[in-house]
Scaffold this motif. Structure first.
Motif, PDB file in Angstrom:
ATOM      1  N   PHE A 176       0.836  -1.202   0.000  1.00 53.54           N
ATOM      2  CA  PHE A 176       0.000   0.000   0.000  1.00 53.54           C
ATOM      3  C   PHE A 176       0.872   1.255   0.000  1.00 53.54           C
ATOM      4  CE2 PHE A 176      -2.424   3.168   2.523  1.00 53.54           C
ATOM      5  CZ  PHE A 176      -3.579   3.270   1.757  1.00 53.54           C
ATOM      6  N   GLN A 177       1.905   1.248   0.845  1.00 54.60           N
ATOM      7  CA  GLN A 177       2.792   2.415   0.933  1.00 54.60           C
ATOM      8  C   GLN A 177       3.636   2.573  -0.334  1.00 54.60           C
ATOM      9  OE1 GLN A 177       4.710   2.985   4.941  1.00 54.60           O
ATOM     10  NE2 GLN A 177       3.625   1.081   5.411  1.00 54.60           N
ATOM     11  N   CYS A 178       4.112   1.458  -0.874  1.00 53.15           N
ATOM     12  CA  CYS A 178       4.925   1.520  -2.095  1.00 53.15           C
ATOM     13  C   CYS A 178       4.137   2.047  -3.296  1.00 53.15           C
ATOM     14  CB  CYS A 178       5.493   0.144  -2.421  1.00 53.15           C
ATOM     15  SG  CYS A 178       6.773  -0.434  -1.272  1.00 53.15           S
ATOM     16  N   LEU A 179       2.826   1.833  -3.263  1.00 54.74           N
ATOM     17  CA  LEU A 179       1.985   2.242  -4.393  1.00 54.74           C
ATOM     18  C   LEU A 179       1.336   3.607  -4.198  1.00 54.74           C
ATOM     19  CD1 LEU A 179       0.206  -1.143  -5.241  1.00 54.74           C
ATOM     20  CD2 LEU A 179       2.050  -0.020  -6.513  1.00 54.74           C
ATOM     21  N   MET A 180       1.573   4.249  -3.062  1.00 58.75           N
ATOM     22  CA  MET A 180       0.965   5.554  -2.809  1.00 58.75           C
ATOM     23  C   MET A 180       1.326   6.542  -3.912  1.00 58.75           C
ATOM     24  SD  MET A 180       1.408   6.291   1.269  1.00 58.75           S
ATOM     25  CE  MET A 180       0.494   5.363   2.512  1.00 58.75           C
ATOM     26  N   GLY A 181       0.315   7.157  -4.498  1.00 57.55           N
ATOM     27  CA  GLY A 181       0.533   8.177  -5.527  1.00 57.55           C
ATOM     28  C   GLY A 181       0.857   7.632  -6.902  1.00 57.55           C
ATOM     29  N   ARG A 182       0.755   6.308  -7.080  1.00 59.21           N
ATOM     30  CA  ARG A 182       1.101   5.709  -8.367  1.00 59.21           C
ATOM     31  C   ARG A 182      -0.156   5.265  -9.109  1.00 59.21           C
ATOM     32  NH1 ARG A 182       6.212   5.783  -8.671  1.00 59.21           N
ATOM     33  NH2 ARG A 182       7.443   5.827  -6.746  1.00 59.21           N
TER      34      ARG A 182
ATOM     35  N   ILE B 177       3.850  -7.555  -7.596  1.00 61.36           N
ATOM     36  CA  ILE B 177       3.955  -7.435  -6.140  1.00 61.36           C
ATOM     37  C   ILE B 177       4.904  -8.521  -5.641  1.00 61.36           C
ATOM     38  CG2 ILE B 177       2.706  -7.781  -3.964  1.00 61.36           C
ATOM     39  CD1 ILE B 177       0.266  -6.504  -5.324  1.00 61.36           C
ATOM     40  N   LEU B 178       5.882  -8.129  -4.854  1.00 59.77           N
ATOM     41  CA  LEU B 178       6.835  -9.063  -4.251  1.00 59.77           C
ATOM     42  C   LEU B 178       6.499  -9.179  -2.774  1.00 59.77           C
ATOM     43  CD1 LEU B 178       9.939  -7.572  -6.047  1.00 59.77           C
ATOM     44  CD2 LEU B 178       8.883  -9.774  -6.555  1.00 59.77           C
TER      45      LEU B 178
ATOM     46  N   HIS C 144       9.335  -5.484   4.328  1.00 58.01           N
ATOM     47  CA  HIS C 144       8.015  -6.055   4.601  1.00 58.01           C
ATOM     48  C   HIS C 144       7.252  -6.420   3.339  1.00 58.01           C
ATOM     49  CE1 HIS C 144       8.946  -5.382   8.670  1.00 58.01           C
ATOM     50  NE2 HIS C 144       8.948  -4.073   8.563  1.00 58.01           N
ATOM     51  N   SER C 145       7.621  -5.880   2.234  1.00 50.22           N
ATOM     52  CA  SER C 145       7.201  -6.287   0.885  1.00 50.22           C
ATOM     53  C   SER C 145       7.709  -5.242  -0.096  1.00 50.22           C
ATOM     54  CB  SER C 145       5.692  -6.482   0.750  1.00 50.22           C
ATOM     55  OG  SER C 145       5.313  -7.786   1.173  1.00 50.22           O
ATOM     56  N   MET C 146       7.611  -5.559  -1.384  1.00 48.86           N
ATOM     57  CA  MET C 146       8.132  -4.688  -2.431  1.00 48.86           C
ATOM     58  C   MET C 146       7.162  -4.677  -3.612  1.00 48.86           C
ATOM     59  SD  MET C 146      12.075  -6.135  -2.398  1.00 48.86           S
ATOM     60  CE  MET C 146      11.601  -7.856  -2.158  1.00 48.86           C
ATOM     61  N   VAL C 147       7.338  -3.691  -4.474  1.00 52.26           N
ATOM     62  CA  VAL C 147       6.634  -3.692  -5.754  1.00 52.26           C
ATOM     63  C   VAL C 147       7.649  -3.462  -6.866  1.00 52.26           C
ATOM     64  CG1 VAL C 147       4.463  -2.859  -4.788  1.00 52.26           C
ATOM     65  CG2 VAL C 147       6.095  -1.204  -5.710  1.00 52.26           C
TER      66      VAL C 147
ATOM     67  N   VAL D 194      12.338  -1.305  -8.486  1.00 47.06           N
ATOM     68  CA  VAL D 194      11.749  -2.021  -7.359  1.00 47.06           C
ATOM     69  C   VAL D 194      11.745  -1.089  -6.152  1.00 47.06           C
ATOM     70  CG1 VAL D 194      11.970  -3.976  -5.771  1.00 47.06           C
ATOM     71  CG2 VAL D 194      12.480  -4.273  -8.200  1.00 47.06           C
ATOM     72  N   ILE D 195      10.589  -0.931  -5.538  1.00 40.84           N
ATOM     73  CA  ILE D 195      10.440  -0.081  -4.354  1.00 40.84           C
ATOM     74  C   ILE D 195      10.084  -0.979  -3.175  1.00 40.84           C
ATOM     75  CG2 ILE D 195       9.159   1.817  -3.300  1.00 40.84           C
ATOM     76  CD1 ILE D 195       8.649   2.886  -6.088  1.00 40.84           C
ATOM     77  N   ALA D 196      10.831  -0.826  -2.070  1.00 41.19           N
ATOM     78  CA  ALA D 196      10.616  -1.641  -0.877  1.00 41.19           C
ATOM     79  C   ALA D 196      10.204  -0.767   0.294  1.00 41.19           C
ATOM     80  CB  ALA D 196      11.894  -2.406  -0.533  1.00 41.19           C
TER      81      ALA D 196
END
Length: 382
Positions: A154-160, A168-169, A244-247, A254-256
């Motif tokens: 959720f945080q990695c995808l904020m604003g995207r 999703i990783l 805690h997870s990545m995208v 890749v954003i973690a």
């Protein structure tokens, strides 16, 4: 940031941590619900002064009502009481920290009232993800994930934009038995299974983490939360539980999301979003990190994870049947009525024998849940 919350499952691990976060941030606790832990519930109620408290167990509710007779707290019971707590006018956010499918009806009721849902109950989306997410879109209700992995995504995808996401990783520690073959786990005890190396959690979710069923349930949840297919999610074993997870985005970036393994952090974000507030939790010290390692899951050693991913692809009532059967089997294991490896056997057998209904409505889902529970009790009890 929300101003007041209803905490469904206030005496459990997530519920207690939610209350701690609420007290730290100054958020009012308007309603509490519990099943049977009356002494703890009374202490919480007297400290927090909620307007309403519901106790799921009818006998325990009568006991609690007598215990707080000297206060002005209204007391409810059963599913009606839980739903009243979830729809209380004084509350603008519902933290669903109950375990099992009991969280489904209250969550839908809260969505109908356009409450923010701080979702910690896995079974809600595992069993009825399509129905729940469609209802949330229809009513305009926010669903903010509390699970650390889903909060990370959720945080990695904020604003995207949706089209920016490639994959999703979903990370998982591998639990206390990482790398061990099934044959080595035949005599595992409940005490060994709940001893998670990184996280402090309740007994049921700790056992699910040991079998990696928990990661399978999160796999299904992620599909619904982020509107992706099973092919868009990759499970990655990360023993240190720092990422805690990545995208992965379409351009290869890749954003973690990283942090200490403490559930209080995603809980606080779910309550303060879109704001961030100073927290009471420890910070990640990179100079103390020796290494961050990653590996692919071994499905032969973690058949529960494979079963859940298969059920995600089957769809319909398959995830619900699997989840309900697993919940009963884990309960039996914790009471020493079922061997550790038989947890998988019970869940897999239920999926095969109970049958799958495609495109189920809510009534069909609840019937499948009940049928799976009955099947395990009748066929796997010692």
């Amino acid at each position: 940031m929300v101003k007041s919350i209803s905490v469904l499952g206030c005496t459990g691990s997530i519920g207690r941590q939610t209350i701690a976060v609420a007290e730290h941030t100054g958020i009012k606790v308007a309603a509490l619900t519990a099943n049977r832990k009356i002494d703890m519930l009374e202490e919480q109620a007297r400290r927090l002064h909620p307007a309403f408290v519901a106790v799921y167990d009818e006998a325990a509710a009568r006991q609690f009502k007598i215990a707080v007779a000297d206060t002005d707290i209204r007391v409810g019971s059963g599913m009606e009481g839980i739903i009243e707590a979830a729809t209380l006018e004084e509350s603008d956010c519902v933290v669903t920290a109950v375990s099992g499918s009991v969280g489904l009806k209250p969550t839908l009721a809260a969505i109908d009232e356009k409450k923010r849902i701080a979702l910690a109950n896995k079974e809600t989306l595992v069993c009825a993800g399509e129905i729940v997410m469609a209802r949330a879109r229809e009513k305009g209700a926010e669903i903010v994930p509390v699970d650390s992995e889903h909060s990370a995504v959720f945080q990695c995808l904020m604003g995207r934009e949706k089209g920016e996401l490639k994959k999703i990783l979903l990370t998982g520690s591998g639990g206390p038995f990482r790398g061990k073959a099934r044959a080595e786990l035949e005599d595992v005890t409940p005490e060994q299974a709940v001893a998670h190396p990184n996280w402090n959690m309740g007994a049921k979710i700790s056992v699910d983490s040991a079998t990696m069923m928990n990661k399978g349930l999160e796999f299904i949840e992620a599909m619904h939360l982020f509107s992706v297919t099973p092919d868009d999610i990759q499970v990655v074993i990360h023993p240190q539980s720092v990422i805690h997870s990545m995208v992965e985005l379409v351009d290869g970036t890749v954003i973690a999301q990283m942090g200490v393994p403490d559930m209080g952090l995603p809980i606080q974000l779910a309550l303060t979003y879109p704001e961030r507030r100073p927290s009471m939790f420890s910070r990640l010290d990179f100079t103390r990190l020796k290494d961050l390692s990653f590996e692919a899951p071994d499905f032969e050693k973690t058949p529960c994870l494979k079963l859940a991913m298969d059920c995600a692809r089957i769809g319909g009532t398959a995830p619900c049947v699997m989840s309900a059967a697993n919940e009963v089997a884990v309960g039996m294991f914790l009471r020493r009525r079922l061997g550790y490896n038989r947890i998988y056997d019970a869940a897999a057998s239920a999926v095969e024998k109970v049958g799958v209904v495609k495109a189920p409505d809510l009534e069909t889902i609840l019937a499948a849940d009940a049928a799976a529970r009955t099947y395990v009790l009748e066929n796997f009890s010692k």
